[in-house]
Enzyme design. Structure first.
Site, mmCIF file in Angstrom:
data_model
loop_
_atom_site.group_PDB
_atom_site.id
_atom_site.type_symbol
_atom_site.label_atom_id
_atom_site.label_comp_id
_atom_site.label_asym_id
_atom_site.label_seq_id
_atom_site.Cartn_x
_atom_site.Cartn_y
_atom_site.Cartn_z
ATOM 1 N N ARG A 1 -57.484 7.975 -1.319
ATOM 2 C CA ARG A 1 -56.866 7.095 -0.326
ATOM 3 C C ARG A 1 -57.485 7.291 1.056
ATOM 4 O O ARG A 1 -57.426 8.378 1.627
ATOM 5 C CB ARG A 1 -55.384 7.467 -0.262
ATOM 6 C CG ARG A 1 -54.618 6.830 0.849
ATOM 7 C CD ARG A 1 -53.270 7.498 1.018
ATOM 8 N NE ARG A 1 -52.518 6.799 2.036
ATOM 9 C CZ ARG A 1 -51.515 7.313 2.717
ATOM 10 N NH1 ARG A 1 -51.114 8.541 2.463
ATOM 11 N NH2 ARG A 1 -50.900 6.608 3.630
ATOM 12 N N TYR A 61 -57.978 10.643 5.699
ATOM 13 C CA TYR A 61 -57.269 11.771 5.071
ATOM 14 C C TYR A 61 -58.190 12.779 4.382
ATOM 15 O O TYR A 61 -57.721 13.798 3.891
ATOM 16 C CB TYR A 61 -56.238 11.228 4.064
ATOM 17 C CG TYR A 61 -55.185 10.369 4.713
ATOM 18 C CD1 TYR A 61 -54.309 10.917 5.652
ATOM 19 C CD2 TYR A 61 -55.065 9.008 4.425
ATOM 20 C CE1 TYR A 61 -53.345 10.130 6.280
ATOM 21 C CE2 TYR A 61 -54.103 8.215 5.033
ATOM 22 C CZ TYR A 61 -53.247 8.786 5.954
ATOM 23 O OH TYR A 61 -52.297 8.022 6.574
ATOM 24 N N ALA A 75 -45.150 7.623 5.250
ATOM 25 C CA ALA A 75 -44.712 6.487 6.074
ATOM 26 C C ALA A 75 -43.215 6.516 6.369
ATOM 27 O O ALA A 75 -42.770 5.936 7.371
ATOM 28 C CB ALA A 75 -45.095 5.184 5.376
ATOM 29 N N GLU A 90 -42.145 19.590 10.167
ATOM 30 C CA GLU A 90 -42.800 18.313 9.828
ATOM 31 C C GLU A 90 -44.308 18.503 9.903
ATOM 32 O O GLU A 90 -44.796 19.091 10.873
ATOM 33 C CB GLU A 90 -42.334 17.268 10.856
ATOM 34 C CG GLU A 90 -43.027 15.936 10.745
ATOM 35 C CD GLU A 90 -42.523 14.942 11.793
ATOM 36 O OE1 GLU A 90 -41.623 15.282 12.603
ATOM 37 O OE2 GLU A 90 -43.046 13.817 11.797
ATOM 38 N N HIS A 117 -48.279 16.551 9.183
ATOM 39 C CA HIS A 117 -49.108 15.376 8.874
ATOM 40 C C HIS A 117 -50.558 15.818 8.828
ATOM 41 O O HIS A 117 -50.979 16.656 9.631
ATOM 42 C CB HIS A 117 -48.944 14.280 9.931
ATOM 43 C CG HIS A 117 -47.536 13.803 10.046
ATOM 44 N ND1 HIS A 117 -46.974 12.957 9.130
ATOM 45 C CD2 HIS A 117 -46.566 14.112 10.940
ATOM 46 C CE1 HIS A 117 -45.718 12.744 9.459
ATOM 47 N NE2 HIS A 117 -45.440 13.430 10.556
ATOM 48 N N ARG A 121 -53.262 7.399 16.357
ATOM 49 C CA ARG A 121 -53.439 6.256 15.453
ATOM 50 C C ARG A 121 -52.643 5.048 15.949
ATOM 51 O O ARG A 121 -52.351 4.942 17.141
ATOM 52 C CB ARG A 121 -53.046 6.686 14.028
ATOM 53 C CG ARG A 121 -53.936 7.852 13.521
ATOM 54 C CD ARG A 121 -53.603 8.246 12.100
ATOM 55 N NE ARG A 121 -53.827 7.126 11.180
ATOM 56 C CZ ARG A 121 -53.365 7.096 9.932
ATOM 57 N NH1 ARG A 121 -52.669 8.133 9.453
ATOM 58 N NH2 ARG A 121 -53.585 6.058 9.153
HETATM 59 C C1 DQA Z 1 -49.281 10.884 7.181
HETATM 60 C C2 DQA Z 1 -49.270 9.940 8.382
HETATM 61 C C3 DQA Z 1 -48.358 8.755 8.118
HETATM 62 O O1 DQA Z 1 -48.383 7.871 9.234
HETATM 63 C C4 DQA Z 1 -48.832 7.992 6.898
HETATM 64 O O2 DQA Z 1 -47.946 6.934 6.616
HETATM 65 C C5 DQA Z 1 -49.034 8.849 5.715
HETATM 66 C C6 DQA Z 1 -49.670 10.153 5.896
HETATM 67 C C7 DQA Z 1 -50.286 12.044 7.358
HETATM 68 O O3 DQA Z 1 -50.157 13.039 6.638
HETATM 69 O O4 DQA Z 1 -51.183 11.963 8.198
HETATM 70 O O5 DQA Z 1 -48.755 8.470 4.587
HETATM 71 O O6 DQA Z 1 -47.982 11.445 7.020
#
Ligand code: DQA
Length: 144
Positions: free
Chosen positions: A18, A23, A77, A99, A101, A108
């Site tokens: 993906r 990523y 998301a 949290e 990411h 972004r």
């Molecule tokens: C995410 C960032 C989110 O905005 C996105 O929808 C994802 C991945 C990240 O790990 O960078 O699915 O959580």
């Protein structure tokens, strides 16, 4: 043994294929292996899960109230939309939730700048790719 739930939300099962420009090519299985290696080094038992369904994440957060010492969550998301996840995390307070990411959500699209869950977490780590997860585990280990 201290158990930490590492919860992953929608589309994270597709990591590796993906949007690799954003990523990277690391898969979720690779991230799980990295979390397990960090967990072993830190004396933390890792319970690693992924679902594309918001309700599963809500159920797992509730489960963490009794079954885990802390939670690391990449809500994908749902981070940006979910009052249900905000309320679920709130409902298990003061259980620490971090949290994470992979990407820097603040660099972004504007719709990713807002996190619904950030106000009810201990903190957020974003932008370090798979290392965001291991940094979160180290931060939690220092507090548990
Ligand atoms: C995410 C960032 C989110 O905005 C996105 O929808 C994802 C991945 C990240 O790990 O960078 O699915 O959580």
């Amino acid at each position: 043994m201290t158990t930490v739930f590492v919860l992953n939300g929608p589309n994270l099962n597709a990591l590796g294929k993906r949007e690799p420009g954003i990523y990277g090519t690391t898969t979720l299985a690779d991230i799980e292996a990295g979390c397990r290696a960090s967990g072993e080094a830190l004396g933390i038992d890792i319970d690693f899960r992924q679902s594309n369904h918001e309700g599963d994440l809500v159920d797992w957060i509730h489960e963490a109230a009794d079954a885990a010492s802390a939670v690391v969550i990449n809500a994908g998301a749902y981070t940006h939309t979910s009052v249900a996840l905000h309320d679920a995390i709130r409902s298990i307070a003061p259980k620490p939730v971090v949290e994470v990411h992979l990407s820097n959500i603040h660099a972004r699209e504007a719709f990713r700048h807002k996190s619904m869950i950030a106000p009810v977490t201990l903190g957020m780590i974003c932008g370090f790719g798979p290392m965001s997860y291991t940094l979160a585990l180290h931060a939690l280990a220092a507090r548990l």
